[in-house]
Design a protein around this motif. Structure first.
Motif, mmCIF file in Angstrom:
data_model
loop_
_atom_site.group_PDB
_atom_site.id
_atom_site.type_symbol
_atom_site.label_atom_id
_atom_site.label_comp_id
_atom_site.label_asym_id
_atom_site.label_seq_id
_atom_site.Cartn_x
_atom_site.Cartn_y
_atom_site.Cartn_z
ATOM 1 N N GLN A 89 11.793 13.774 24.124
ATOM 2 C CA GLN A 89 11.434 14.600 25.272
ATOM 3 C C GLN A 89 11.295 13.753 26.534
ATOM 4 O O GLN A 89 10.265 13.765 27.202
ATOM 5 N N ILE A 90 12.341 13.012 26.857
ATOM 6 C CA ILE A 90 12.270 12.160 28.038
ATOM 7 C C ILE A 90 13.221 12.660 29.119
ATOM 8 O O ILE A 90 14.192 13.367 28.841
ATOM 9 N N ILE A 91 12.933 12.268 30.340
ATOM 10 C CA ILE A 91 13.763 12.622 31.483
ATOM 11 C C ILE A 91 14.813 11.532 31.684
ATOM 12 O O ILE A 91 14.469 10.360 31.809
ATOM 13 N N VAL A 92 16.062 11.939 31.710
ATOM 14 C CA VAL A 92 17.160 11.039 32.044
ATOM 15 C C VAL A 92 17.603 11.433 33.453
ATOM 16 O O VAL A 92 18.033 12.572 33.675
ATOM 17 N N THR A 93 17.480 10.507 34.389
ATOM 18 C CA THR A 93 17.820 10.790 35.776
ATOM 19 C C THR A 93 19.260 11.286 35.871
ATOM 20 O O THR A 93 20.165 10.668 35.327
ATOM 21 N N GLY A 94 19.432 12.403 36.545
ATOM 22 C CA GLY A 94 20.750 12.994 36.717
ATOM 23 C C GLY A 94 21.133 13.967 35.614
ATOM 24 O O GLY A 94 22.117 14.692 35.734
ATOM 25 N N VAL A 95 20.368 13.959 34.524
ATOM 26 C CA VAL A 95 20.667 14.829 33.386
ATOM 27 C C VAL A 95 19.539 15.833 33.162
ATOM 28 O O VAL A 95 19.766 17.007 32.953
ATOM 29 N N GLY A 96 18.305 15.351 33.223
ATOM 30 C CA GLY A 96 17.141 16.185 32.962
ATOM 31 C C GLY A 96 16.478 15.765 31.663
ATOM 32 O O GLY A 96 16.752 14.687 31.119
ATOM 33 N N LYS A 97 15.617 16.631 31.160
ATOM 34 C CA LYS A 97 14.895 16.331 29.923
ATOM 35 C C LYS A 97 15.833 16.487 28.738
ATOM 36 O O LYS A 97 16.537 17.486 28.616
ATOM 37 N N VAL A 98 15.818 15.464 27.869
ATOM 38 C CA VAL A 98 16.635 15.502 26.666
ATOM 39 C C VAL A 98 15.716 15.482 25.454
ATOM 40 O O VAL A 98 14.606 14.961 25.509
ATOM 41 N N PRO A 119 26.661 32.499 27.870
ATOM 42 C CA PRO A 119 27.568 31.710 28.706
ATOM 43 C C PRO A 119 26.874 30.876 29.781
ATOM 44 O O PRO A 119 27.256 29.736 30.017
ATOM 45 N N SER A 120 25.856 31.402 30.445
ATOM 46 C CA SER A 120 25.227 30.637 31.526
ATOM 47 C C SER A 120 24.468 29.430 30.980
ATOM 48 O O SER A 120 24.484 28.354 31.583
ATOM 49 N N ARG A 121 23.821 29.600 29.846
ATOM 50 C CA ARG A 121 23.116 28.467 29.241
ATOM 51 C C ARG A 121 24.100 27.445 28.701
ATOM 52 O O ARG A 121 23.874 26.251 28.782
ATOM 53 N N ARG A 122 25.181 27.909 28.125
ATOM 54 C CA ARG A 122 26.223 27.005 27.617
ATOM 55 C C ARG A 122 26.800 26.193 28.768
ATOM 56 O O ARG A 122 27.022 24.997 28.649
ATOM 57 N N HIS A 123 27.054 26.844 29.901
ATOM 58 C CA HIS A 123 27.580 26.143 31.072
ATOM 59 C C HIS A 123 26.610 25.041 31.525
ATOM 60 O O HIS A 123 27.033 23.920 31.828
ATOM 61 N N LYS A 124 25.340 25.380 31.566
ATOM 62 C CA LYS A 124 24.327 24.387 31.972
ATOM 63 C C LYS A 124 24.361 23.179 31.036
ATOM 64 O O LYS A 124 24.277 22.034 31.483
ATOM 65 N N ASP A 125 24.497 23.424 29.734
ATOM 66 C CA ASP A 125 24.585 22.327 28.765
ATOM 67 C C ASP A 125 25.812 21.465 29.025
ATOM 68 O O ASP A 125 25.744 20.234 28.962
ATOM 69 N N LEU A 126 26.939 22.092 29.312
ATOM 70 C CA LEU A 126 28.170 21.343 29.574
ATOM 71 C C LEU A 126 28.049 20.493 30.834
ATOM 72 O O LEU A 126 28.522 19.346 30.866
ATOM 73 N N VAL A 127 27.411 21.027 31.857
ATOM 74 C CA VAL A 127 27.189 20.265 33.093
ATOM 75 C C VAL A 127 26.304 19.051 32.809
ATOM 76 O O VAL A 127 26.585 17.943 33.265
#
Length: 169
Positions: A89-98, A119-127
């Motif tokens: 549960q850490i923040i990766v700069t430019g990616v967000g919490k992983v 689809p919108s959540r899947r898109h967010k994951d791909l980004v």
């Protein structure tokens, strides 16, 4: 020292019985979930630990209250057993919490249906995955069915990814 059931809260008693009936993995995921939901005090966690068989107390010792799901708890337990050190549960700069970062280079995401369906959540994951790749990070995503029904394939993918990362380090 084993306490009588009347000295334990409902959650404590249920978790102790869960371990007896279902084993380490079910107990661990449920213990972390109860802790995250603030159903277990520090004293309660210690009572549970004391009530478990000695061989199982390490499960309480490695538990954390920050898993977003029981599925994440299960994956963390299994990877711990493999000897992998995880940042959780850490923040990766430019990616967000992983969910997990291994050796600073491999992101593991556990995608439950409730947080990654549509689809919108899947898109967010791909980004997010593309942003991680641009930073030199590899992302592996696994869903419920993979973790629960095909763990050997999940484990093989993680081990292979780590081997590639180490080879190019």
């Amino acid at each position: 020292m084993v306490l009588p059931d009347w000295a334990l809260s409902m959650f404590e008693t249920a978790l102790i019985h869960l371990h007896r009936c279902e084993g380490d993995e079910s107990f661990f995921a449920s213990f972390e979930s109860a802790w995250r939901m603030r159903k277990l005090s520090e004293a309660g966690r210690l009572r549970i630990r004391a009530a478990l068989p000695a061989y199982a107390r390490w499960l309480v010792d490695i538990a954390r209250p920050d898993a977003d799901s029981g599925l994440e708890s299960l994956v963390r337990l299994r990877l711990h057993i493999l000897g992998l050190l995880l940042e959780c549960q850490i923040i990766v700069t430019g990616v967000g919490k992983v969910d997990f970062l291994i050796e600073g280079r491999l992101i593991i995401e556990i995608d439950g249906k409730e947080n990654h369906d549509g689809p919108s959540r899947r898109h967010k994951d791909l980004v997010r995955d593309a942003a991680a790749s641009a930073l030199g990070l590899e992302t592996l995503r696994f869903d419920y069915a993979q973790v629960i029904h095909d763990w050997p394939a999940v484990q093989a993918a993680i081990v292979a990814a780590l081997a590639r990362i180490r080879e190019h380090a």
